[in-house]
Design an enzyme around this catalytic site. Structure first.
Site, mmCIF file in Angstrom:
data_model
loop_
_atom_site.group_PDB
_atom_site.id
_atom_site.type_symbol
_atom_site.label_atom_id
_atom_site.label_comp_id
_atom_site.label_asym_id
_atom_site.label_seq_id
_atom_site.Cartn_x
_atom_site.Cartn_y
_atom_site.Cartn_z
ATOM 1 N N GLY A 1 0.498 -1.378 -0.080
ATOM 2 C CA GLY A 1 0.063 0.094 -0.032
ATOM 3 C C GLY A 1 0.868 1.177 -0.011
ATOM 4 C CB SER A 2 0.059 4.746 0.928
ATOM 5 O OG SER A 2 -1.137 4.884 0.372
ATOM 6 C CB THR A 3 4.180 1.564 3.690
ATOM 7 O OG1 THR A 3 3.999 0.384 2.953
ATOM 8 C CG2 THR A 3 3.087 1.373 4.816
ATOM 9 C CG PHE A 4 6.217 0.306 -2.723
ATOM 10 C CD1 PHE A 4 6.901 -0.604 -2.303
ATOM 11 C CD2 PHE A 4 5.881 0.673 -4.048
ATOM 12 C CE1 PHE A 4 8.092 -0.781 -3.423
ATOM 13 C CE2 PHE A 4 6.987 0.490 -4.892
ATOM 14 C CZ PHE A 4 8.050 -0.437 -4.558
ATOM 15 C CE LYS A 5 0.337 6.691 -1.950
ATOM 16 N NZ LYS A 5 -0.910 7.179 -1.294
#
EC number: 3.5.2.6
Length: 648
Positions: free
Chosen positions: A326-330
């Site tokens: 999810g957005s942790t990969f941003k």
């Protein structure tokens, strides 16, 4: 001068007397030997025939003490306890069924145990001792010892058996031991003779399995004399073996226990890592199980309950579980875009609430859009559209390269079972895996940690630690062997300009402490412990255009197993990072609402070295936090209770 005749005669007489005396002595010795031989051959013939025909020397292996496992503070995690058991050897027992029947008069042996013993006896060589019963009481053991002369081939023994004092807290890390199976032996070209001992225990999972050769030690030997009835007459010699290596892990048993207690009731996993040297302080998967059940023999009812639990207690979600991050990969997409020059540190992207490519709209989580944002602001508010645009400029292959550099899509070398590699997809990967070309939509999905991207909590902890430190820190689990510290190599630099790292770190700081931060409610208010973090929500179902048009169904209205996963990564203190935490709550719905508060508690426990002080929390949350701590089931609450007080 020649001797006279008289002297010559006197000398001859002296020689004659000595000869007679010597001859008489010889006759006497022969007579005694003859009498002794007569007695041995006639009177004691049966006794010596039994000794000659029946007595023999046997070699028995002495299993070594298995190496102990401790936490970083010297607290025992895996030890050995005395185990009173009884064995039977076929070649010495004669009629095994009769001996076994006599044995059952002395100790409780069920029909199933008796049948298993007979089966094992038929399978093993005649000289192999077979364990009939173990974990006997002292009274049962004494009864067998007293009656051993009447039980040919039966030996009461005192051995060691594995025990895990901390129970479920370290089950997934340590694993457990179990009896050697045929499958285990087939995997080895030249198995250790110890492994031929029936019911000898070896590591089956976790550290116990991965470091089996070091933990096992080497066998000793006993030379014993047994008579024709198989009864042990005496011990002729003994050579003790070498015990296994004692291990000290990097884990902290109090932090591990606290993390388990904090995750209780969830299907979740968390990893706590020292960003300075890669030491893993806690690595938790919940729910867990008691590894002692597997050592002592788990019942079919107990095993079935574990297998049918929808929260999967036997699976180690911390290293085996792979999830869209999810957005942790941003943070990975942001660094890739900055390094490639596709996005400048101050460049902005306009977010109207969607990103359109070839007539298809990819929506932002905020329906009305975020407006114009730079990379720092995009991280703070977790704007999807910014990263959609950035990914189109940088391309998937460079994003994948950055992911690998940050520790995602890499199999980390830890002595745990089935450590997953994860996946940072590329064009070549999809072509090889699916025989299909990479699509624009694949890149867009990957930019926000969806689509093909997969990571475990371990991957995300490493990613966060490398971002916080700016170095390629490598996770490690073993701190010392037999008291000798395992050296830690100096981690090399990530090779990224400090300015870019600072921008991404500031974005994570703003997630917690900024005006628009997505996890501001989970912030730490103590200035010297401020944390930076990133929320993530991973979809486990597809949202159709029709559903989006009429309104997306909330997670609360969905069955548990169709709700989104909740993720969160963080580190602290922001000015001098020491610890990184990654956490996932399966089907937890929201990273900010579910995962972030739990991760904050775990991070604070690491910083405080005990239960966190209440003044680390916003004032309006302190009563709730106190109640939550009071309800925790900690294994050693008195050791950390002093932490529940204000620092004022």
């Amino acid at each position: 001068m020649p001797k006279s005749q008289k002297d010559t005669q006197a000398g001859r007489a002296s020689i004659t007397r000595r000869g007679l005396m010597l001859g008489a002595a010889q006759v006497a010795i022969v007579a005694v030997l003859g009498m002794r031989m007569r007695k041995m051959q006639l009177e004691q013939a049966d006794d010596y025939r039994m000794l000659a025909d029946g007595n023999s020397v046997k070699i028995r292996l002495i299993p070594p003490a298995r190496g102990l496992i401790y936490d970083r503070n010297g607290v025992l995690l895996a030890g050995n306890e005395q185990n009173y058991r009884v064995t039977i050897t076929r070649e010495d027992a004669g009629n095994v069924e009769d001996v076994l029947a006599d044995l059952r008069q002395l100790i409780p042996v069920t029909d199933t145990q008796a049948e298993e013993t007979l089966t094992e006896i038929r399978r093993q060589p005649p000289h192999a001792p077979i364990t009939v019963a173990e974990r006997l009481s002292w009274e049962e053991f004494s009864r067998i010892a007293v009656n051993t002369p009447a039980l040919p081939g039966v030996s009461p023994e005192v051995g060691l058996s594995r025990i895990y004092p901390r129970g479920p807290d370290f089950a997934h890390v340590l694993g457990y031991v179990g009896a050697v199976s045929d499958y285990d032996l087939k995997k080895l070209e030249d198995p250790d003779p110890l492994l031929r001992i029936p019911k000898f225990q070896i590591g089956k999972t976790g550290v116990e399995a991965k470091l089996e050769d070091e933990l096992r030690g080497s066998a000793g030997q006993r030379r014993i004399e047994v008579n024709s009835l198989g009864r042990e007459m005496r011990e002729l010699g003994r050579r003790e073996g070498d015990p296994g290596v004692n291990l000290q892990l990097t884990l902290d048993y109090r932090l591990q226990n606290f993390a388990h207690a904090r995750l209780k009731g969830e299907s979740a996993a968390a990893v706590v890592m020292d960003v300075t040297n890669g030491d893993i302080l806690a690595i938790v998967s919940d729910p867990s199980f008691d590894p002692n059940m597997f050592v002592r023999g788990i019942s079919s009812v107990e095993y079935k309950a574990l297998m049918e639990n929808d929260h999967r207690p036997l699976a180690d979600k911390s290293v085996q579980g792979l999830y869209p991050p999810g957005s942790t990969f941003k943070v990975v997409t942001a660094l890739a875009a900055l390094e490639s020059g596709a996005i400048g540190a101050d460049d902005t992207v306009y977010c109207p609430g969607y990103f359109e490519v070839a007539g298809r709209r990819f929506h932002c989580w905020k329906h009305g859009g975020h407006g114009r944002l730079n990379v720092q602001q995009a991280l703070e508010q977790s704007c999807d559209v910014f990263f959609y645009e950035a990914s189109q400029r940088v391309g998937i292959d460079k994003i994948a390269d950055m992911a690998h550099r940050m520790g995602v899509g890499v199999r980390h070398d830890l002595p745990m079972s089935a450590v997953a590699e994860g996946l940072a997809p590329t064009r070549a990967w999809k072509r090889e895996r699916y025989n299909k070309e990479w699509l624009i939509g694949d890149t867009i999905n990957a930019s926000i940690g969806q689509g093909y991207v997969l990571a475990s909590p371990l991957h995300l902890a490493v990613m966060t630690a490398r971002l916080a430190s700016g170095k390629v820190v490598v996770p490690r689990l073993v701190r010392a062997k037999n008291g000798v510290e395992v050296p830690v190599e100096e981690a090399p630099s990530l090779g990224l300009p400090e300015g870019w790292l600072r921008r991404v770190r500031q974005g994570m700081d703003d997630v917690m402490n900024g005006r628009h931060g997505t996890a501001a409610k989970a912030r730490i208010v103590l200035s010297n412990w401020k944390m930076a973090g990133k929320t993530g929500t991973s979809q486990v179902r597809n949202i159709t255009a029709a559903e989006r048009a009429r309104g997306v169904i909330s997670n609360a209205q969905l069955p548990w197993n169709r709700r989104d996963h909740a993720l969160f990564v963080c580190y602290a203190p922001v000015d001098n990072p020491k610890y990184a935490v990654s956490l996932i709550v399966e089907h937890g719905s929201g990273g900010s609402s579910t995962a972030a508060p739990i991760a904050r508690d775990i991070l604070l426990f690491a910083l405080a070295d005990g239960l966190p002080p209440l003044d680390a929390y916003p004032s309006g949350q302190r009563n709730e936090v106190q109640a939550r701590f009071d309800a925790l089931d900690l294994v050693n609450p008195e050791a950390v209770s002093s932490g529940i007080k204000s620092r004022a």
